[in-house]
Design a protein around this motif. Structure first.
Motif, short mmCIF file in Angstrom:
data_model
loop_
_atom_site.label_atom_id
_atom_site.label_comp_id
_atom_site.label_asym_id
_atom_site.label_seq_id
_atom_site.Cartn_x
_atom_site.Cartn_y
_atom_site.Cartn_z
N GLY A 1 -18.35 3.89 3.46
CA GLY A 1 -17.92 2.56 3.92
C GLY A 1 -16.43 2.34 3.81
O GLY A 1 -15.95 1.24 4.11
N GLY A 2 -15.68 3.35 3.39
CA GLY A 2 -14.24 3.20 3.22
C GLY A 2 -13.50 3.17 4.53
O GLY A 2 -13.96 3.70 5.53
N LYS A 3 -12.35 2.54 4.54
CA LYS A 3 -11.51 2.44 5.73
C LYS A 3 -10.32 3.40 5.60
O LYS A 3 -9.62 3.38 4.59
CB LYS A 3 -10.99 1.01 5.93
N MET A 4 -10.12 4.20 6.62
CA MET A 4 -8.98 5.11 6.64
C MET A 4 -7.78 4.36 7.22
O MET A 4 -7.43 4.48 8.38
CB MET A 4 -9.30 6.35 7.46
N THR A 5 -7.17 3.50 6.38
CA THR A 5 -6.04 2.70 6.82
C THR A 5 -4.79 3.56 6.97
O THR A 5 -4.73 4.70 6.50
CB THR A 5 -5.76 1.58 5.81
N SER A 6 -3.78 2.99 7.60
CA SER A 6 -2.52 3.72 7.77
C SER A 6 -1.91 4.05 6.42
O SER A 6 -1.38 5.15 6.21
CB SER A 6 -1.54 2.87 8.59
N ARG A 7 -2.00 3.13 5.48
CA ARG A 7 -1.46 3.38 4.15
C ARG A 7 -2.22 4.50 3.46
O ARG A 7 -1.63 5.38 2.84
CB ARG A 7 -1.53 2.10 3.31
N ARG A 8 -3.55 4.47 3.58
CA ARG A 8 -4.36 5.52 2.95
C ARG A 8 -4.05 6.88 3.59
O ARG A 8 -3.97 7.89 2.89
CB ARG A 8 -5.85 5.19 3.11
N GLU A 9 -3.90 6.89 4.91
CA GLU A 9 -3.58 8.15 5.59
C GLU A 9 -2.25 8.71 5.09
O GLU A 9 -2.10 9.92 4.91
CB GLU A 9 -3.50 7.93 7.10
N SER A 10 -1.27 7.82 4.85
CA SER A 10 0.04 8.28 4.41
C SER A 10 -0.01 8.85 2.99
O SER A 10 0.86 9.64 2.60
CB SER A 10 1.05 7.13 4.46
N GLU A 11 -1.03 8.47 2.23
CA GLU A 11 -1.16 8.95 0.85
C GLU A 11 -1.88 10.30 0.78
O GLU A 11 -1.86 10.96 -0.26
CB GLU A 11 -1.92 7.92 -0.01
N LEU A 12 -2.53 10.68 1.87
CA LEU A 12 -3.29 11.93 1.90
C LEU A 12 -2.50 13.04 2.59
O LEU A 12 -1.72 12.77 3.51
CB LEU A 12 -4.61 11.73 2.64
N THR A 13 -2.70 14.25 2.15
CA THR A 13 -2.12 15.40 2.85
C THR A 13 -3.23 16.13 3.58
O THR A 13 -4.40 16.10 3.17
CB THR A 13 -1.43 16.36 1.87
N ASP A 14 -2.87 16.81 4.65
CA ASP A 14 -3.87 17.56 5.42
C ASP A 14 -4.54 18.60 4.53
O ASP A 14 -5.76 18.81 4.61
CB ASP A 14 -3.21 18.24 6.61
N GLU A 15 -3.75 19.25 3.68
CA GLU A 15 -4.28 20.32 2.83
C GLU A 15 -5.32 19.77 1.86
O GLU A 15 -6.38 20.38 1.64
CB GLU A 15 -3.14 20.99 2.05
N ALA A 16 -5.02 18.60 1.27
CA ALA A 16 -5.96 18.01 0.31
C ALA A 16 -7.27 17.60 1.00
O ALA A 16 -8.36 17.76 0.44
CB ALA A 16 -5.32 16.81 -0.37
N VAL A 17 -7.16 17.09 2.21
CA VAL A 17 -8.35 16.68 2.95
C VAL A 17 -9.22 17.88 3.29
O VAL A 17 -10.44 17.87 3.11
CB VAL A 17 -7.95 15.91 4.24
#
Length: 420
Positions: A282-298
């Motif tokens: 149910g989480g939202k992938m907001t712009s801020r959340r996206e900026s906190e994640l790296t492709d490698e970590a995902v």
């Protein structure tokens, strides 16, 4: 044309040469360079229109008063287009389509065989023969809203700057004003394509709108997942697909998984699993959340989840090794449903958030393995009081509403470290 002004006593007579073609007062048209061609037996004028001119020559749709010959405009969708154009310097958009019922005038250039010339287009308001929109209402409204917003913000920022007293506040306002002016300047220099179809018959004009809508193939969510690199769940798709469980078993075209589809899941569903692992079902992938994640970590997180379920569930291990087909899996196991995989992904996220080790999550999932037979029975754990609302009788998948999936994740997570 020569012009002789009234001569006063003692003045020398003179003649002024005035180029009346440069006088635009009273003119309610704009002129563009255009190409003339034929399509479907109709004359079509093709040109490029500056974004600033759109609301001059094309009607700005009103969401509260839909055009009877067009669809109702969604203001949120229109605003999203305006925001997209404003925030993406490399934006792209298809050509707008409009209908001319006789108001345009084409003046072919010499030696162009009548194919290239100047096109006079009437203004959209207060002008007989104004264009009507066939396709592109949201692009027109969205551009208008964004340009107006930028203009209003510049005016307000300029006013605030004139009243600013502190150096820090003035500096911030100057930087913001420069940013806004730069954004507006960019849009002022950009254009969009426009094809104008000459069709005097209003009945046939309505049919044109229907034909455009019927023949337009919208992009599926699966294709968006493959090509939309603005979202991290889509951008990482190719690397996620390298996992043994998914490699060669993902439908890259279809959004729905039918019972006889030879693939395990679709590209859209891989993106859903990625989001569930990263932020929960149910989480939202907001712009801020996206900026906190790296492709490698995902990618690491999704591969860890896929490793976990492949080790915990023998059926999925058999699929990964090619011993069991996706069709057979769906016929006998809940693990063949996208919904159950999303529940497991959400549970994986929730347990990791509680700092549960991946090995312990795998061991916990293994205790669920005996309960994955499909269809579900009333005697099994999925039709008991806690989860009864999340599974229909004799279902082979949970109810796919987000609230049901979130509830199911919460229940399954509460069972850790073992199923009751």
């Amino acid at each position: 044309m020569p012009f002789t002004p009234h001569q006063l006593p003692g003045e020398t007579s003179m003649t002024l040469s005035v180029d009346t073609s440069r006088i635009t007062a009273g003119r309610r048209t704009d002129t563009y360079l255009a190409m003339r061609s034929l399509q479907g037996g109709r004359t079509v004028y093709s040109t490029r229109v500056p974004l600033l001119d759109l609301d001059k020559i094309l009607p700005v749709p009103d969401p509260s008063q839909p055009d009877p010959d067009n669809r109702k405009v969604d203001p949120r969708h229109a605003k999203s287009f305006g925001d997209y154009v404003s925030t993406h310097s490399a934006w792209v958009a298809p050509t707008l389509l409009a209908r001319d019922n006789g108001g345009c005038n084409f003046h072919p250039l010499e030696s162009s065989d009548g194919k290239v010339g100047y096109l006079d287009i009437p203004w959209s308001t207060g002008t007989v023969g104004a264009l009507t929109t066939i396709d592109g209402q949201h692009r027109i409204l969205g551009t208008r809203l964004r340009l107006r917003q930028l203009t209003e913000e510049i005016t307000k920022c300029d006013r605030d700057l004139s009243r600013a007293r502190s150096g820090d506040r003035a500096t911030k306002l100057e930087a913001k004003l420069a940013e806004l002016r730069e954004a507006l300047s960019r849009l002022e220099h950009e254009a969009i394509g426009l094809d104008i179809y000459v069709e005097p018959d209003s009945v046939l004009a309505r049919q044109m709108f229907v034909d455009v809508a019927d023949n337009a193939k919208g992009i599926s969510t699966a294709l968006r997942a493959r090509f939309d690199g603005s979202k991290i769940a889509n951008r990482t798709l190719d690397r996620v697909l390298d996992h043994a469980l998914l490699k060669g078993r993902v439908d890259l075209e279809q959004d729905r998984m039918t019972r006889n589809n030879i693939n395990l899941i679709g590209a859209k569903h891989v993106a859903d699993l990625t989001k569930a692992v990263a932020v929960g079902v149910g989480g939202k992938m907001t712009s801020r959340r996206e900026s906190e994640l790296t492709d490698e970590a995902v990618v690491e997180g999704v591969h860890a989840f896929l490793d976990c379920i492949t080790e915990a569930f023998g059926d999925l291990a058999d699929v990964a090794e090619g011993r069991l087909s996706a069709v057979d899996l769906r016929s006998r196991s809940l693990l063949g449903s996208v919904g159950m995989l999303r529940v497991l992904a959400g549970t994986f996220h929730a347990l990791r958030a509680k700092e549960v080790a991946d090995d312990d999550i795998t061991a916990f999932f293994a205790t669920l393995s005996p309960h994955m037979a499909a269809p579900v029975s009333d005697a099994g754990i999925w039709r008991q009081s806690e989860t009864r609302s999340d599974f229909e009788p004799e279902a082979s998948a949970p109810v796919m509403r987000t609230q049901n999936l979130v509830h199911l994740v919460n229940v399954v997570t509460s069972w850790f470290p073992e199923v009751p």
